[in-house]
Design a protein around this motif. Structure first.
Motif, PDB file in Angstrom:
ATOM      1  N   VAL A 163       0.681  -1.241   0.068  1.00 31.16           N
ATOM      2  CA  VAL A 163       0.030  -0.012  -0.069  1.00 31.16           C
ATOM      3  C   VAL A 163       1.022   1.273   0.148  1.00 31.16           C
ATOM      4  N   ARG A 164       0.730   2.151  -0.869  1.00 30.55           N
ATOM      5  CA  ARG A 164       1.509   3.149  -0.980  1.00 30.55           C
ATOM      6  C   ARG A 164       0.593   4.562  -0.908  1.00 30.55           C
ATOM      7  N   ASP A 165       1.047   5.471   0.069  1.00 30.74           N
ATOM      8  CA  ASP A 165       0.413   6.790   0.165  1.00 30.74           C
ATOM      9  C   ASP A 165       1.034   7.584  -1.082  1.00 30.74           C
ATOM     10  N   CYS A 166      -0.097   7.958  -1.872  1.00 34.35           N
ATOM     11  CA  CYS A 166       0.310   8.810  -3.057  1.00 34.35           C
ATOM     12  C   CYS A 166       0.858  10.190  -2.628  1.00 34.35           C
ATOM     13  N   TRP A 167       0.394  10.823  -1.661  1.00 27.90           N
ATOM     14  CA  TRP A 167       0.852  12.086  -1.149  1.00 27.90           C
ATOM     15  C   TRP A 167       1.941  12.151  -0.363  1.00 27.90           C
ATOM     16  N   THR A 168       2.059  11.181   0.382  1.00 28.97           N
ATOM     17  CA  THR A 168       3.290  11.057   1.413  1.00 28.97           C
ATOM     18  C   THR A 168       4.656  10.119   0.668  1.00 28.97           C
ATOM     19  N   ALA A 169       4.376   9.407  -0.199  1.00 26.05           N
ATOM     20  CA  ALA A 169       5.045   8.643  -0.762  1.00 26.05           C
ATOM     21  C   ALA A 169       5.673   7.344   0.160  1.00 26.05           C
ATOM     22  N   THR A 170       5.001   7.287   1.295  1.00 24.40           N
ATOM     23  CA  THR A 170       5.297   5.923   1.955  1.00 24.40           C
ATOM     24  C   THR A 170       4.658   4.771   1.454  1.00 24.40           C
ATOM     25  N   GLU A 171       5.293   3.750   1.817  1.00 26.08           N
ATOM     26  CA  GLU A 171       4.909   2.227   1.543  1.00 26.08           C
ATOM     27  C   GLU A 171       4.890   1.453   2.668  1.00 26.08           C
ATOM     28  N   ARG A 172       3.789   0.783   2.842  1.00 25.97           N
ATOM     29  CA  ARG A 172       3.872  -0.498   3.794  1.00 25.97           C
ATOM     30  C   ARG A 172       3.692  -1.710   2.727  1.00 25.97           C
ATOM     31  N   LYS A 173       4.833  -2.701   3.021  1.00 25.48           N
ATOM     32  CA  LYS A 173       4.901  -3.674   1.959  1.00 25.48           C
ATOM     33  C   LYS A 173       4.387  -5.244   2.864  1.00 25.48           C
ATOM     34  N   GLY A 174       4.116  -6.106   2.019  1.00 21.46           N
ATOM     35  CA  GLY A 174       4.099  -7.317   2.385  1.00 21.46           C
ATOM     36  C   GLY A 174       2.775  -7.491   3.402  1.00 21.46           C
ATOM     37  N   LEU A 175       1.903  -6.797   2.966  1.00 20.44           N
ATOM     38  CA  LEU A 175       0.643  -6.897   3.885  1.00 20.44           C
ATOM     39  C   LEU A 175      -0.108  -7.977   3.645  1.00 20.44           C
ATOM     40  N   ALA A 176      -0.719  -8.908   4.388  1.00 18.58           N
ATOM     41  CA  ALA A 176      -1.231 -10.211   4.068  1.00 18.58           C
ATOM     42  C   ALA A 176      -2.953  -9.845   3.915  1.00 18.58           C
ATOM     43  N   ALA A 177      -3.354 -10.311   2.779  1.00 23.72           N
ATOM     44  CA  ALA A 177      -4.970 -10.139   2.660  1.00 23.72           C
ATOM     45  C   ALA A 177      -5.600 -11.011   3.676  1.00 23.72           C
ATOM     46  N   ALA A 178      -5.393 -12.201   4.160  1.00 21.55           N
ATOM     47  CA  ALA A 178      -6.016 -12.883   4.851  1.00 21.55           C
ATOM     48  C   ALA A 178      -6.687 -12.155   6.169  1.00 21.55           C
ATOM     49  N   GLY A 179      -7.859 -11.605   6.218  1.00 22.02           N
ATOM     50  CA  GLY A 179      -8.305 -11.013   7.538  1.00 22.02           C
ATOM     51  C   GLY A 179      -7.665  -9.520   7.602  1.00 22.02           C
ATOM     52  N   GLY A 180      -6.931  -9.011   6.628  1.00 22.68           N
ATOM     53  CA  GLY A 180      -6.286  -7.921   6.694  1.00 22.68           C
ATOM     54  C   GLY A 180      -6.836  -6.655   6.327  1.00 22.68           C
ATOM     55  N   TYR A 181      -6.704  -5.654   7.131  1.00 19.82           N
ATOM     56  CA  TYR A 181      -7.218  -4.219   6.799  1.00 19.82           C
ATOM     57  C   TYR A 181      -6.284  -3.382   6.544  1.00 19.82           C
TER      58      TYR A 181
END
Length: 108
Positions: free
Chosen positions: A71-89
């Protein structure tokens, strides 16, 4: 199927989440903090208020279950990588009457 441009995929009393598939398979997600209503002026939104968490799951924006996402924040250019889809919000704090624009992609 992935959400259409005009689809609000999730709405609460105070937040809205919108999604749109992009040409490369990523999904753009827009979050909006609708803010509270001023009780003295119910037809006009309050001018100040708290930030709100805008939450959505990967399935809600159109990705299949399983896998790992970035998930990349388009305005701050920060990223969170490797987030699991199973039950993930994904939760993103959005300022009062503010917006956030995120880009969600499969982690390669």
């Amino acid at each position: 199927p992935a959400a259409s441009f005009n689809d609000s995929i999730k709405e609460t009393a105070l937040t809205q989440v919108w999604a749109r598939p992009l040409a490369n398979g990523d999904i753009a997600v827009g979050c909006y903090n609708r803010g509270a209503v001023d009780p003295e002026h119910p037809n006009s939104p309050a001018t100040t208020g708290p930030a709100r968490d805008c939450r959505f799951s990967f399935a809600e924006v159109g990705f299949p279950a399983g896998g790992s996402y970035t998930v990349r924040d388009c305005w701050t250019a920060t990223e969170r990588k490797g987030l699991a889809a199973a039950g993930g919000y994904v939760a993103r704090a959005v300022p009062h009457h503010g917006t956030a624009l995120l880009r969600v992609s499969r982690t390669k």
